[in-house]
Design an enzyme around this catalytic site. Structure first.
Site, PDB file in Angstrom:
ATOM      1  N   LEU A   1       0.863  -1.171   0.000  1.00  0.00           N
ATOM      2  CA  LEU A   1       0.000   0.000   0.000  1.00  0.00           C
ATOM      3  C   LEU A   1       0.901   1.223   0.000  1.00  0.00           C
ATOM      4  O   LEU A   1       1.996   1.202   0.573  1.00  0.00           O
ATOM      5  CB  LEU A   1      -0.897   0.027   1.253  1.00  0.00           C
ATOM      6  CG  LEU A   1      -1.960  -1.071   1.387  1.00  0.00           C
ATOM      7  CD1 LEU A   1      -2.717  -0.898   2.697  1.00  0.00           C
ATOM      8  CD2 LEU A   1      -2.932  -1.062   0.219  1.00  0.00           C
ATOM      9  N   ASP A   2       0.444   2.305  -0.635  1.00  0.00           N
ATOM     10  CA  ASP A   2       1.214   3.545  -0.606  1.00  0.00           C
ATOM     11  C   ASP A   2       1.381   4.018   0.831  1.00  0.00           C
ATOM     12  O   ASP A   2       0.585   3.681   1.713  1.00  0.00           O
ATOM     13  CB  ASP A   2       0.497   4.638  -1.410  1.00  0.00           C
ATOM     14  CG  ASP A   2       0.333   4.273  -2.869  1.00  0.00           C
ATOM     15  OD1 ASP A   2       1.170   3.506  -3.372  1.00  0.00           O
ATOM     16  OD2 ASP A   2      -0.630   4.759  -3.497  1.00  0.00           O
ATOM     17  N   ARG A   3       2.374   4.835   1.048  1.00  0.00           N
ATOM     18  CA  ARG A   3       2.694   5.319   2.397  1.00  0.00           C
ATOM     19  C   ARG A   3       1.477   5.909   3.105  1.00  0.00           C
ATOM     20  O   ARG A   3       1.243   5.653   4.286  1.00  0.00           O
ATOM     21  CB  ARG A   3       3.804   6.370   2.309  1.00  0.00           C
ATOM     22  CG  ARG A   3       4.170   6.980   3.651  1.00  0.00           C
ATOM     23  CD  ARG A   3       5.295   7.998   3.502  1.00  0.00           C
ATOM     24  NE  ARG A   3       5.611   8.596   4.783  1.00  0.00           N
ATOM     25  CZ  ARG A   3       6.550   9.532   4.950  1.00  0.00           C
ATOM     26  NH1 ARG A   3       7.244   9.964   3.906  1.00  0.00           N
ATOM     27  NH2 ARG A   3       6.785  10.026   6.145  1.00  0.00           N
TER      28      ARG A   3
END
Length: 304
Positions: free
Chosen positions: A138-140
């Site tokens: 998942l993106d940050r």
């Protein structure tokens, strides 16, 4: 050891900046580490060793030698995150906002992987020492459900399941603008952005097909609450697709406005539901995870 071959699509950018941007998503290299690679002769342009001051030209042929990571680079750290489910083969966890999933050379601390090593004795080894157990990311600033593999057998099967779209992933997000359609399907190819290596873009060049289905849950004066059902898993897929139809994710620092980058919480995108067949037990697995408090508070604020 890995050698990356890159054909430049920009002109007049300093080599160290270009490479830092290029590797941001895959490796999250710091600029100082990239400068060290260049200084140590690990970067060549058109088969010649160059310095940090070199300005990249359009169609330059760049080769970067990336050394194998060392096991000692990744240390266990007590990083808070919620484990939703765990057995001998896999974990389903709830990733908090602002947490990078895995370390990269020059950025070895403060990631989800550091936290996993602290809490979990056994993780799969297929993704290497820098990404133990990591099946997908998942993106940050994306919150919510993620699968982590504990056994190599489960890891291999989960990767194959992802490739075959056998893991159903539902996201929820707040987007700019009022969307009048209740349901829609976006099918646009996604590839690396030609002018900014940190970004992806809808493009026909060096791209892959990407499909995002969405359902509008609620609308407000200037925003919409949307549920996303993605058929493919391209980097930044939901963020790129929604920006392409002029409804970027609220708080997205890359694809929305400059004002969004100052949003205290970050981007309002949440991995809400995962549904899949357990790769070892063959049992049907279904998990739902409500968005974090800040996300709910923002919805309440918009309703008012």
């Amino acid at each position: 050891m890995e050698i990356k071959k890159i054909i430049s699509e920009v002109n007049g950018v300093r080599l160290d900046k270009f490479l830092t941007d290029y590797f941001q998503e895959e490796y999250n290299f710091s600029r100082s580490l990239v400068q060290k690679y260049i200084k140590d002769g690990m970067v060549s342009v058109n088969d010649e060793i160059v310095t940090n001051n070199y300005n990249v030209l359009l169609d330059d042929d760049i080769a970067v030698t990336i050394p194998d990571p060392k096991t000692l680079d990744v240390k266990p750290e007590d990083i808070p995150f919620e484990i939703v489910f765990e057995d001998d083969d896999l974990i389903v966890l709830n990733k908090p906002n602002g947490l990078v999933v895995h370390p990269a050379p020059g950025n070895e601390t403060g990631t989800l992987v550091n936290g996993l090593l602290f809490k979990i004795k056994k993780l799969s080894s297929i993704s290497g020492v820098m990404r133990p157990g990591i099946v997908h990311r998942l993106d940050r600033f994306t919150t919510g459900l993620m699968i982590v593999a504990k056994s190599d057998e489960a890891h291999k099967k989960l990767v194959e399941m992802l490739k075959n779209s056998e893991i159903k992933k539902i996201y929820r997000g707040i987007v700019h603008g009022v969307i009048h359609e209740k349901d829609a399907r976006i099918e646009m190819p996604i590839g690396r952005h030609a002018g900014d290596r940190k970004k992806m873009a809808v493009t026909s060049k060096n791209s892959k097909n990407a499909i995002t289905n969405f359902h509008v849950l609620d609308t407000f004066a200037k925003f919409s609450l949307v549920e996303f059902d993605i058929e493919t898993g391209r980097t930044h897929q939901i963020r790129v697709h929604m920006a392409a139809i002029d409804h970027p994710i609220l708080g997205d620092p890359l694809y929305a406005s400059k004002a969004d980058a100052k949003e205290p919480f970050g981007q309002y995108l949440h991995s809400y539901q995962l549904e899949f067949i357990h790769p070892i037990t063959n049992k049907k697995m279904l998990f739902k995870c409500e968005p974090p408090k800040e996300f709910i508070d923002k919805i309440n604020e918009l309703e008012r």
